[in-house]
Structure formats: C-alpha cells, structure tokens
Design a protein around this motif. Structure first.
Motif, short mmCIF file in Angstrom:
data_model
loop_
_atom_site.label_atom_id
_atom_site.label_comp_id
_atom_site.label_asym_id
_atom_site.label_seq_id
_atom_site.Cartn_x
_atom_site.Cartn_y
_atom_site.Cartn_z
N ALA A 1 11.68 -1.44 0.46
CA ALA A 1 12.30 -0.94 1.69
C ALA A 1 11.52 -1.38 2.93
CB ALA A 1 12.42 0.58 1.64
N LEU A 2 10.20 -1.43 2.81
CA LEU A 2 9.35 -1.83 3.93
C LEU A 2 9.25 -3.35 4.08
CD1 LEU A 2 6.48 0.74 3.36
CD2 LEU A 2 7.91 0.61 5.41
N GLY A 3 9.55 -4.07 3.00
CA GLY A 3 9.38 -5.52 3.01
C GLY A 3 7.93 -5.93 2.82
N TYR A 4 7.14 -5.04 2.17
CA TYR A 4 5.72 -5.30 1.92
C TYR A 4 5.51 -5.55 0.43
CZ TYR A 4 4.61 -3.24 6.54
OH TYR A 4 4.51 -2.96 7.86
N SER A 5 4.34 -6.10 0.12
CA SER A 5 4.00 -6.29 -1.29
C SER A 5 3.58 -4.95 -1.89
CB SER A 5 2.85 -7.30 -1.41
OG SER A 5 1.66 -6.73 -0.90
N ASP A 6 3.66 -4.85 -3.21
CA ASP A 6 3.22 -3.64 -3.90
C ASP A 6 1.73 -3.35 -3.64
OD1 ASP A 6 5.59 -2.62 -5.18
OD2 ASP A 6 5.53 -4.37 -6.48
N PRO A 7 0.85 -4.37 -3.69
CA PRO A 7 -0.57 -4.08 -3.41
C PRO A 7 -0.81 -3.56 -1.98
CG PRO A 7 -0.38 -6.15 -4.59
CD PRO A 7 1.01 -5.74 -4.22
N ALA A 8 -0.07 -4.10 -1.00
CA ALA A 8 -0.23 -3.64 0.38
C ALA A 8 0.20 -2.18 0.51
CB ALA A 8 0.58 -4.51 1.34
N VAL A 9 1.29 -1.82 -0.15
CA VAL A 9 1.77 -0.44 -0.12
C VAL A 9 0.78 0.46 -0.84
CG1 VAL A 9 3.59 1.11 -0.93
CG2 VAL A 9 4.19 -1.02 0.22
N SER A 10 0.24 0.00 -1.94
CA SER A 10 -0.72 0.78 -2.70
C SER A 10 -1.94 1.12 -1.84
CB SER A 10 -1.16 0.00 -3.94
OG SER A 10 -2.08 0.74 -4.69
N MET A 11 -2.44 0.14 -1.09
CA MET A 11 -3.59 0.37 -0.21
C MET A 11 -3.26 1.40 0.88
SD MET A 11 -5.36 -3.42 0.14
CE MET A 11 -5.60 -3.15 1.86
N MET A 12 -2.10 1.25 1.51
CA MET A 12 -1.72 2.17 2.57
C MET A 12 -1.50 3.57 2.01
SD MET A 12 -1.10 2.83 5.76
CE MET A 12 -0.72 1.36 6.67
N LEU A 13 -0.92 3.67 0.82
CA LEU A 13 -0.68 4.98 0.22
C LEU A 13 -1.97 5.72 -0.06
CD1 LEU A 13 2.36 4.38 -2.15
CD2 LEU A 13 2.31 5.62 0.02
N ARG A 14 -3.00 5.00 -0.50
CA ARG A 14 -4.30 5.65 -0.72
C ARG A 14 -4.79 6.32 0.56
NH1 ARG A 14 -6.91 0.81 -2.81
NH2 ARG A 14 -5.23 0.23 -4.16
N GLU A 15 -4.63 5.63 1.68
CA GLU A 15 -5.05 6.18 2.97
C GLU A 15 -4.18 7.37 3.37
OE1 GLU A 15 -5.22 3.05 5.87
OE2 GLU A 15 -6.22 1.71 4.45
N LEU A 16 -2.87 7.25 3.18
CA LEU A 16 -1.95 8.32 3.56
C LEU A 16 -2.14 9.57 2.69
CD1 LEU A 16 1.26 6.21 4.27
CD2 LEU A 16 -0.17 7.38 5.96
N VAL A 17 -2.48 9.36 1.42
CA VAL A 17 -2.77 10.50 0.53
C VAL A 17 -4.04 11.19 1.01
CG1 VAL A 17 -3.54 11.12 -1.80
CG2 VAL A 17 -1.55 9.63 -1.50
N LYS A 18 -5.08 10.39 1.32
CA LYS A 18 -6.35 10.93 1.77
C LYS A 18 -6.17 11.74 3.07
CE LYS A 18 -9.52 7.87 2.63
NZ LYS A 18 -10.65 6.92 2.60
N GLU A 19 -5.25 11.29 3.93
CA GLU A 19 -4.98 11.98 5.20
C GLU A 19 -4.06 13.19 5.03
OE1 GLU A 19 -3.49 8.71 7.48
OE2 GLU A 19 -5.48 7.91 7.87
N GLY A 20 -3.49 13.34 3.83
CA GLY A 20 -2.64 14.49 3.56
C GLY A 20 -1.19 14.33 3.98
N PHE A 21 -0.75 13.08 4.25
CA PHE A 21 0.62 12.86 4.69
C PHE A 21 1.61 12.61 3.55
CE2 PHE A 21 -1.53 11.12 8.69
CZ PHE A 21 -1.46 12.35 9.33
#
Length: 146
Positions: free
Chosen positions: A56-76
């Motif tokens: 949906a974002l047009g990103y690679s799976d690894p790029a999304v995985s990295m961003m998700l780690r940050e968003l999880v850590k931030e509580g979003f």
C-alpha cells in the motif's frame, strides 16, 4: 526566463510539499512526515499484514519492517503474528497512533488548504487533476506489470 518542463515543476512541487509537511508535522506533532504517512495508511486500511502495508505504501518489506520497529517503540502501532499465517505479522494502530494520525491529518489539511487559498487555486479543480494523475500512475504501473 525559459518555462520549466512539466516533469520538473511536478517534481519541485512534490519535493516542496514533502518538506513543508515534514517541517509542520515536526513542530506541531513531533513526528516525521514519513511516520505520519505510515499512520495515515494504517488508519485507512485498519489491521493489515506487514506485507500488505508495504504494498500500500509502495515500500519494500525491509523498509517497512525498520519503520515498524520504530513505530512500535514509540507506541503508535502493535505487531502480532497472524493466526492464519504464522510467519506473517499483523500491524494495528494503537489508540495513541490513531490520535496522532488524526491530529497530523488535521494539521496538514489546514496548512495545505491555506496554501491552495493563497495560490488562488480552485480546490475542486486541483482535486480533479490530482485524482486523474494518481489514477494515470496506477494505470501505467498496472500495464507495466502485465
């Protein structure tokens, strides 16, 4: 002064809009434009697999995985194994993620609505042209994949 090409002007506009979005969101919400886009897409899609989010974002799976780690850590967002497919991860917005997505959307909408008024551009016409361009990109991509 020579007129610039359409592709140059569109690229310049997109770059400036992203910079504006980045600056405004950092000041008003404390999050980056990229993080906000992730949250907007998740808010629209609801709970989805990480792979679906990447598509949906047009990103690679690894790029999304990295961003998700940050968003999880931030509580979003939260991630959890998909009960139907053990190797897939489901991604869900937390209440805090919902709240920041809504706030960021309001901030951006207000700012860009003001820009449209300052530029004396007809909002409906801009929406129509923008929608046509988005649809043309999707159609072109679809043809290239087939």
């Amino acid at each position: 002064m020579t007129p610039e090409s359409t592709s140059f002007l569109l690229g310049r506009l997109v770059t400036q809009l992203e910079r504006e979005g980045e600056q405004i969101l950092r000041v008003e919400t404390g999050i980056s434009y990229k993080r906000a886009v992730f949250l907007f897409v998740l808010r629209f899609l609801g709970t989805v697999t990480q792979h679906h989010l990447a598509e949906a974002l047009g990103y690679s799976d690894p790029a999304v995985s990295m961003m998700l780690r940050e968003l999880v850590k931030e509580g979003f967002v939260t991630t959890a194994p998909d009960p139907e497919h053990g190797r897939k991860q489901l991604v869900t917005l937390t209440p805090e993620g919902q709240e920041i997505a809504i706030r960021a959307r309001h901030v951006l909408d207000a700012h860009f609505d003001e820009l449209v008024q300052l530029a004396e551009v007809d909002d409906q016409q801009l929406r129509s042209i923008t929608t046509k361009l988005i649809m043309a990109i999707a159609e072109k991509r679809k043809k290239e994949l087939s």
